[in-house]
Design an enzyme around this catalytic site. Structure first.
Site, short mmCIF file in Angstrom:
data_model
loop_
_atom_site.label_atom_id
_atom_site.label_comp_id
_atom_site.label_asym_id
_atom_site.label_seq_id
_atom_site.Cartn_x
_atom_site.Cartn_y
_atom_site.Cartn_z
N GLY A 3 0.83 -1.21 0.00
CA GLY A 3 0.00 0.00 0.00
C GLY A 3 0.86 1.26 0.00
N ARG A 51 0.68 -4.95 -5.06
CA ARG A 51 0.78 -6.08 -4.15
C ARG A 51 1.00 -7.29 -5.07
NH1 ARG A 51 -0.80 -3.91 0.67
NH2 ARG A 51 -2.55 -2.45 0.71
N ASP A 107 5.92 -5.03 6.01
CA ASP A 107 6.70 -6.25 6.30
C ASP A 107 6.52 -7.32 5.22
OD1 ASP A 107 4.14 -6.66 7.13
OD2 ASP A 107 4.65 -7.51 9.08
N THR A 122 4.42 2.51 5.52
CA THR A 122 3.01 2.09 5.60
C THR A 122 2.30 3.01 6.58
OG1 THR A 122 1.49 0.43 6.49
CG2 THR A 122 3.75 0.26 7.22
N ASP A 145 0.08 2.14 8.51
CA ASP A 145 -0.42 1.36 9.65
C ASP A 145 0.44 1.42 10.91
OD1 ASP A 145 -2.38 0.57 7.88
OD2 ASP A 145 -1.41 -1.32 7.38
N ASP A 180 2.76 -0.61 11.82
CA ASP A 180 2.67 -1.96 12.40
C ASP A 180 3.93 -2.78 12.16
OD1 ASP A 180 2.47 -2.23 9.67
OD2 ASP A 180 0.77 -3.61 9.71
N ARG A 215 -5.22 -2.22 9.34
CA ARG A 215 -5.18 -3.70 9.37
C ARG A 215 -5.42 -4.23 10.78
NH1 ARG A 215 -3.65 -5.99 4.70
NH2 ARG A 215 -2.50 -4.65 3.30
O1 F6P Z 1 -1.56 -1.32 4.74
C1 F6P Z 1 -2.16 -0.13 4.39
C2 F6P Z 1 -3.65 -0.29 4.22
O2 F6P Z 1 -4.20 0.95 3.87
C3 F6P Z 1 -4.39 -0.91 5.40
O3 F6P Z 1 -4.62 0.03 6.43
C4 F6P Z 1 -5.63 -1.41 4.75
O4 F6P Z 1 -6.19 -2.49 5.48
C5 F6P Z 1 -5.13 -1.88 3.41
O5 F6P Z 1 -3.90 -1.21 3.17
C6 F6P Z 1 -6.06 -1.63 2.25
O6 F6P Z 1 -5.48 -2.19 1.12
P1 F6P Z 1 -5.97 -1.92 -0.36
O7 F6P Z 1 -5.64 -0.50 -0.71
O8 F6P Z 1 -5.20 -2.90 -1.18
O9 F6P Z 1 -7.45 -2.14 -0.37
#
Ligand code: F6P
Length: 321
Positions: A13, A74, A105, A127, A129, A131, A173
């Protein structure tokens, strides 16, 4: 082995500040006489050979921009052995000795498979997050928290006018950091995070207590990992009888110009990543520890999740009594 050419990619992300990190890697690398290549679309682009030479000019005017100019993905292919072999082969065939991976990670795990094939790698935690174990801050987190605080204060205006309860779901997340920091910063009445079990009855009791004291609106901040905002909102409405609305803040949290904190963090981490490679090290990550950016072994990021800031959570609850 003398380092001559390095590459940089963003993966997973996107997060505000990634551009500042790319800029720092490119400029610091060029400053030290290295050639720097940018890889488009994360590991997918690496596997399929989407390289472009980076110059001082190619990173001009991006330090303040959200998103990532290298784009990101991804990558499913990078999870396969064949994808990993192709990725390492692409780097070797271009004479690239070191790779900087900016991401979470999951992105670091991809990098580790390349290190096993002889590529020097450094991870930069990027990120929203926050995390990643081993660093107190990840690039993008501060900006995302500020975005949430700004959005909540706008929602609070309308919540007050209509005397409503708002359930606001934020990203993160399985990590409640965004909800916790933003919740404390905007004075949310309740903060629901995946790390701490909660009881809706207690939350409703608190709403009632506030209402009896003359409070005419309430904000409940829910981390996405703590439950579905819509379901929680509906449950609160049914059980309490309070007029309740739900807002899912969603991807607005991933965009926007990086805060000064993120731009400085990203620049420092980008510079540090190049230093680590120049020192001949590999399998390292840049980390923010005790107010400074340091190098730490990448494997720390695969350990148990970072500890939840319980004292901040308790304080938020005490202040929102
Ligand atoms: O890891 C960043 C994040 O924005 C998370 O907070 C969220 O759960 C996820 O990515 C959403 O992913 P995507 O943009 O692939 O829907």
């Amino acid at each position: 082995m003398t380092l001559r050419k390095i590459a940089v990619l963003t993966s997973g992300g996107d997060a505000p500040g990634m551009n500042a990190a790319i800029r720092a890697v490119v400029r610091k690398g060029i400053y030290h006489g290295l050639k720097v290549e940018g890889i488009q679309r994360g590991y997918d682009g690496l596997i399929h050979g989407e390289f472009r030479e980076m110059t001082l000019g190619s990173v001009a005017d991006i330090i303040h921009r959200g998103g990532t100019v290298l784009m990101t993905a991804r990558s499913e292919e990078m999870r396969t052995e064949q994808g990993q072999l192709k990725a390492a082969q692409q780097l070797r065939s271009r004479g690239i000795d070191g790779l900087v991976v900016i991401g979470g990670d999951g992105s670091f795990r991809g990098a580790q498979t390349l290190s096993k094939q002889g590529i020097r790698i450094v991870g930069i935690p990027g990120t929203i997050d926050n995390d990643i174990t081993g660093t107190e801050l990840t690039i993008g987190f501060d900006t995302a928290v500020n975005t949430v605080v700004e959005a909540v204060s706008k929602i609070r205006d309308t919540a007050t006018s209509h005397e409503r309860t708002f359930v606001i779901e934020v990203m993160g997340r399985e990590c409640g950091s965004i909800a916790l920091r933003a919740g404390l910063a905007c004075g949310a009445e309740s903060i629901l995070v995946p790390e701490i079990p909660y009881d809706l009855e207690e939350i409703i009791l608190k709403l009632r207590r506030g209402h009896q004291r003359g409070k005419n609106h309430s904000i409940i901040l829910v981390a996405e990992g703590a439950g579905d905002g819509y379901k929680i909102g509906e449950e609160i409405r049914k059980r309490s009888g309070f007029e309740t609305r739900v807002t899912i803040l969603g991807h607005i949290q991933r965009g926007g110009n990086p805060s000064a904190i993120d731009a400085v963090l990203a620049s420092s981490m980008g510079g540090k990543a190049v230093e680590i490679l120049l020192e001949g090290q590999s399998d390292m990550m840049t980390a923010f520890v005790n107010q400074g950016v340091v190098a730490r072994p990448l494997e720390i990021a695969y350990g148990p999740k970072p500890p939840f800031d319980m004292s901040l959570f308790e304080l938020a609850n005490q202040l929102a009594i």
